[in-house]
Design a protein around this motif. Structure first.
Motif, PDB file in Angstrom:
ATOM      1  N   GLN A   1      -6.149  -1.170  -7.705  1.00  0.00           N
ATOM      2  CA  GLN A   1      -7.385  -1.086  -8.016  1.00  0.00           C
ATOM      3  C   GLN A   1      -7.994  -0.510  -6.842  1.00  0.00           C
ATOM      4  OE1 GLN A   1      -8.796  -5.059  -7.624  1.00  0.00           O
ATOM      5  NE2 GLN A   1      -7.709  -5.743  -9.278  1.00  0.00           N
ATOM      6  N   SER A   2      -8.814   0.373  -7.448  1.00  0.00           N
ATOM      7  CA  SER A   2     -10.214   0.843  -6.889  1.00  0.00           C
ATOM      8  C   SER A   2     -11.468   0.995  -7.953  1.00  0.00           C
ATOM      9  CB  SER A   2     -10.081   2.471  -7.820  1.00  0.00           C
ATOM     10  OG  SER A   2     -10.697   3.499  -7.329  1.00  0.00           O
ATOM     11  N   ILE A   3     -11.994  -0.040  -6.116  1.00  0.00           N
ATOM     12  CA  ILE A   3     -13.463  -0.487  -6.282  1.00  0.00           C
ATOM     13  C   ILE A   3     -14.138   0.294  -5.819  1.00  0.00           C
ATOM     14  CG2 ILE A   3     -14.186  -2.379  -5.469  1.00  0.00           C
ATOM     15  CD1 ILE A   3     -11.138  -3.879  -4.584  1.00  0.00           C
ATOM     16  N   PRO A   4     -15.375   0.247  -6.840  1.00  0.00           N
ATOM     17  CA  PRO A   4     -16.559   1.005  -6.209  1.00  0.00           C
ATOM     18  C   PRO A   4     -17.287   0.143  -5.338  1.00  0.00           C
ATOM     19  CG  PRO A   4     -16.491   1.145  -9.262  1.00  0.00           C
ATOM     20  CD  PRO A   4     -15.300   0.073  -8.377  1.00  0.00           C
ATOM     21  N   VAL A   5     -17.507   0.863  -3.863  1.00  0.00           N
ATOM     22  CA  VAL A   5     -18.784  -0.148  -3.329  1.00  0.00           C
ATOM     23  C   VAL A   5     -19.948   0.514  -2.858  1.00  0.00           C
ATOM     24  CG1 VAL A   5     -16.383  -0.963  -2.456  1.00  0.00           C
ATOM     25  CG2 VAL A   5     -17.611   1.747  -1.323  1.00  0.00           C
ATOM     26  N   ALA A   6     -20.286   1.827  -3.883  1.00  0.00           N
ATOM     27  CA  ALA A   6     -21.325   3.327  -3.675  1.00  0.00           C
ATOM     28  C   ALA A   6     -21.399   3.192  -4.722  1.00  0.00           C
ATOM     29  CB  ALA A   6     -21.590   3.577  -2.642  1.00  0.00           C
TER      30      ALA A   6
ATOM     31  N   VAL B   1     -18.620   6.498  -3.827  1.00  0.00           N
ATOM     32  CA  VAL B   1     -17.571   6.241  -3.260  1.00  0.00           C
ATOM     33  C   VAL B   1     -16.807   4.372  -3.778  1.00  0.00           C
ATOM     34  CG1 VAL B   1     -17.007   4.563  -0.791  1.00  0.00           C
ATOM     35  CG2 VAL B   1     -18.870   6.661  -0.582  1.00  0.00           C
ATOM     36  N   SER B   2     -15.546   4.257  -3.272  1.00  0.00           N
ATOM     37  CA  SER B   2     -14.649   3.914  -4.471  1.00  0.00           C
ATOM     38  C   SER B   2     -13.293   3.677  -2.991  1.00  0.00           C
ATOM     39  CB  SER B   2     -13.843   4.042  -6.011  1.00  0.00           C
ATOM     40  OG  SER B   2     -15.083   3.706  -6.385  1.00  0.00           O
ATOM     41  N   VAL B   3     -12.991   2.496  -2.780  1.00  0.00           N
ATOM     42  CA  VAL B   3     -11.825   1.995  -2.021  1.00  0.00           C
ATOM     43  C   VAL B   3     -10.279   1.836  -2.482  1.00  0.00           C
ATOM     44  CG1 VAL B   3     -13.461   1.330   0.204  1.00  0.00           C
ATOM     45  CG2 VAL B   3     -13.071  -0.682  -2.037  1.00  0.00           C
ATOM     46  N   ASN B   4      -9.193   2.123  -1.712  1.00  0.00           N
ATOM     47  CA  ASN B   4      -8.493   1.236  -2.235  1.00  0.00           C
ATOM     48  C   ASN B   4      -8.233  -0.149  -1.885  1.00  0.00           C
ATOM     49  OD1 ASN B   4      -5.731   2.196  -3.779  1.00  0.00           O
ATOM     50  ND2 ASN B   4      -4.768   2.453  -1.769  1.00  0.00           N
TER      51      ASN B   4
ATOM     52  N   PHE C   1      -5.407  -0.932  10.963  1.00  0.00           N
ATOM     53  CA  PHE C   1      -5.413  -1.795   9.104  1.00  0.00           C
ATOM     54  C   PHE C   1      -5.128  -0.430   8.048  1.00  0.00           C
ATOM     55  CE2 PHE C   1      -5.843  -3.678   5.428  1.00  0.00           C
ATOM     56  CZ  PHE C   1      -4.002  -3.997   5.188  1.00  0.00           C
ATOM     57  N   TYR C   2      -4.083  -0.640   7.767  1.00  0.00           N
ATOM     58  CA  TYR C   2      -4.016   0.252   6.201  1.00  0.00           C
ATOM     59  C   TYR C   2      -2.457  -0.723   5.157  1.00  0.00           C
ATOM     60  CZ  TYR C   2      -5.754   4.001   9.086  1.00  0.00           C
ATOM     61  OH  TYR C   2      -6.610   5.525   9.972  1.00  0.00           O
ATOM     62  N   LEU C   3      -3.391  -0.283   4.329  1.00  0.00           N
ATOM     63  CA  LEU C   3      -2.520  -0.712   3.485  1.00  0.00           C
ATOM     64  C   LEU C   3      -0.525  -0.641   3.681  1.00  0.00           C
ATOM     65  CD1 LEU C   3      -4.301  -1.115   0.114  1.00  0.00           C
ATOM     66  CD2 LEU C   3      -4.244  -3.297   1.364  1.00  0.00           C
ATOM     67  N   VAL C   4      -0.453   0.556   3.861  1.00  0.00           N
ATOM     68  CA  VAL C   4       0.991   0.783   3.762  1.00  0.00           C
ATOM     69  C   VAL C   4       1.751  -0.019   4.998  1.00  0.00           C
ATOM     70  CG1 VAL C   4       0.291   3.349   2.282  1.00  0.00           C
ATOM     71  CG2 VAL C   4       0.255   3.022   5.116  1.00  0.00           C
ATOM     72  N   GLN C   5       0.828  -0.192   5.957  1.00  0.00           N
ATOM     73  CA  GLN C   5       1.390  -1.205   6.684  1.00  0.00           C
ATOM     74  C   GLN C   5       1.166  -2.381   7.369  1.00  0.00           C
ATOM     75  OE1 GLN C   5       0.129   1.761  10.083  1.00  0.00           O
ATOM     76  NE2 GLN C   5       0.996   2.708   9.984  1.00  0.00           N
TER      77      GLN C   5
ATOM     78  N   TYR D   1     -10.663   5.117   5.389  1.00  0.00           N
ATOM     79  CA  TYR D   1      -9.435   4.958   5.301  1.00  0.00           C
ATOM     80  C   TYR D   1      -7.714   5.064   4.342  1.00  0.00           C
ATOM     81  CZ  TYR D   1     -10.546   2.266   9.959  1.00  0.00           C
ATOM     82  OH  TYR D   1     -11.087   2.637  11.348  1.00  0.00           O
ATOM     83  N   GLY D   2      -7.394   5.231   4.632  1.00  0.00           N
ATOM     84  CA  GLY D   2      -5.847   5.494   3.631  1.00  0.00           C
ATOM     85  C   GLY D   2      -6.327   6.482   2.860  1.00  0.00           C
ATOM     86  N   ARG D   3      -5.973   5.631   1.389  1.00  0.00           N
ATOM     87  CA  ARG D   3      -6.253   6.746   0.130  1.00  0.00           C
ATOM     88  C   ARG D   3      -7.972   6.404  -0.282  1.00  0.00           C
ATOM     89  NH1 ARG D   3      -1.947   6.179  -4.093  1.00  0.00           N
ATOM     90  NH2 ARG D   3      -3.167   7.381  -4.918  1.00  0.00           N
ATOM     91  N   SER D   4      -9.259   5.153   0.700  1.00  0.00           N
ATOM     92  CA  SER D   4     -10.432   5.298   0.061  1.00  0.00           C
ATOM     93  C   SER D   4     -11.368   6.044   0.779  1.00  0.00           C
ATOM     94  CB  SER D   4     -10.838   3.697   1.298  1.00  0.00           C
ATOM     95  OG  SER D   4     -10.394   2.812   0.538  1.00  0.00           O
TER      96      SER D   4
END
Length: 284
Positions: A49-54, A57-60, A81-85, A108-111
């Protein structure tokens, strides 16, 4: 961890140690990665999911679901912390079983975006709001779990929104106490330490005193980053009457989620926020 390692080296030099040994385990610290294509849990479905936070800006985020689940956990990772890890957390969080949402902080990551203390607090609320807006996610059956730095966001969400319970793993009480642990007095004799005022607004101790929902606090007896005494104090001063403390003997700053006593306490907390089958079938 890099600032901590530098601090250790500096402290050793101050006390007059003549030699420093750096072994291979210190140099090489592999972290197995996972991607949506290599997601390892056959019994759990994952949606990206790509969640709009602003506005811009969206976070993964990764949303993990499984058919038996009646509760959800929203996870806030530590600074590294990263999702891929997150392979270990993917399994641990969904073991009871529950659904789970994990996400990369902005920058961080794809965010998108760049992190700041205020932005991350606002993002945490936006991610929560997005999650509870989804079908089959009920706020009174939603746990927030924060590790280390993420503990500040977990308590922030818990006092600003309705949640069913809170897990604080390797938490700090507040930034000033954390500074005192990371930089002992004999280091501060030689090195000035100033904390950005924006970071000092986060105070887990003040927030847990407001909590009334079930609380699980987890610490490691050998944690070099967040003193386990801070976990003990958060547990002792929390407002919740349903609170539990687990200090893993020999435990460090990472990996406590896989310890048997932690998993047992987590399972108990999930059961507290999940109605018993007889209650679910009772007439309205």
């Amino acid at each position: 961890m890099r600032p901590f390692l530098l601090l250790c080296v500096f402290s050793v030099v101050l006390v007059g140690c003549s030699a420093i040994t750096i072994d291979e385990e210190t140099v090489f610290q592999p972290k197995p990665s996972v991607t949506p294509e290599t997601f390892p849990l056959e019994d759990v479905a994952m949606s990206v999911q790509s969640i709009p936070v602003a506005d811009t800006v969206s976070v993964n985020a990764w949303h993990l679901t499984q058919s038996p689940a009646e509760a959800t956990v929203l996870f806030f990772g530590g600074n590294g912390f990263y999702l891929v890890q997150s392979r270990g957390y993917l399994r641990a969080l969904t073991r009871p079983p529950v659904n789970a949402l994990l996400w990369d902080y902005r920058g961080y990551g794809r965010s998108d975006g760049s992190p700041s203390a205020e932005a991350l607090r606002n993002d945490a609320l936006a991610v929560y709001d997005s999650l509870v807006a989804q079908p089959n996610v009920q706020s009174d059956r939603l746990l927030v779990w924060g590790h280390s730095l993420g503990s500040f966001m977990a308590t922030h969400v818990a006092v600003e929104r309705e949640v069913g319970g809170v897990v604080l793993e390797n938490p700090a009480t507040n930034v000033d106490d954390w500074k005192g642990h990371l930089f002992p007095w004999y280091v501060r004799l030689f090195l000035g330490v100033e904390i950005d005022p924006a970071l000092q607004q986060d105070d887990n101790l003040e927030r847990v005193r407001q909590l009334e929902v079930p609380l699980l606090v987890i610490g490691g007896s050998e944690d070099p980053v967040t003193d386990p005494e801070m976990a003990r104090r958060l547990h002792a001063e929390a407002g919740s009457e349903q609170r539990r403390l687990v200090v893993v003997e020999g435990g460090a700053h990472n990996g406590l989620y896989d310890e048997p006593e932690v998993m047992t306490a987590y399972q108990d907390l999930v059961e507290r926020v999940t109605p018993a089958p007889s209650a679910a079938r009772s007439p309205q």
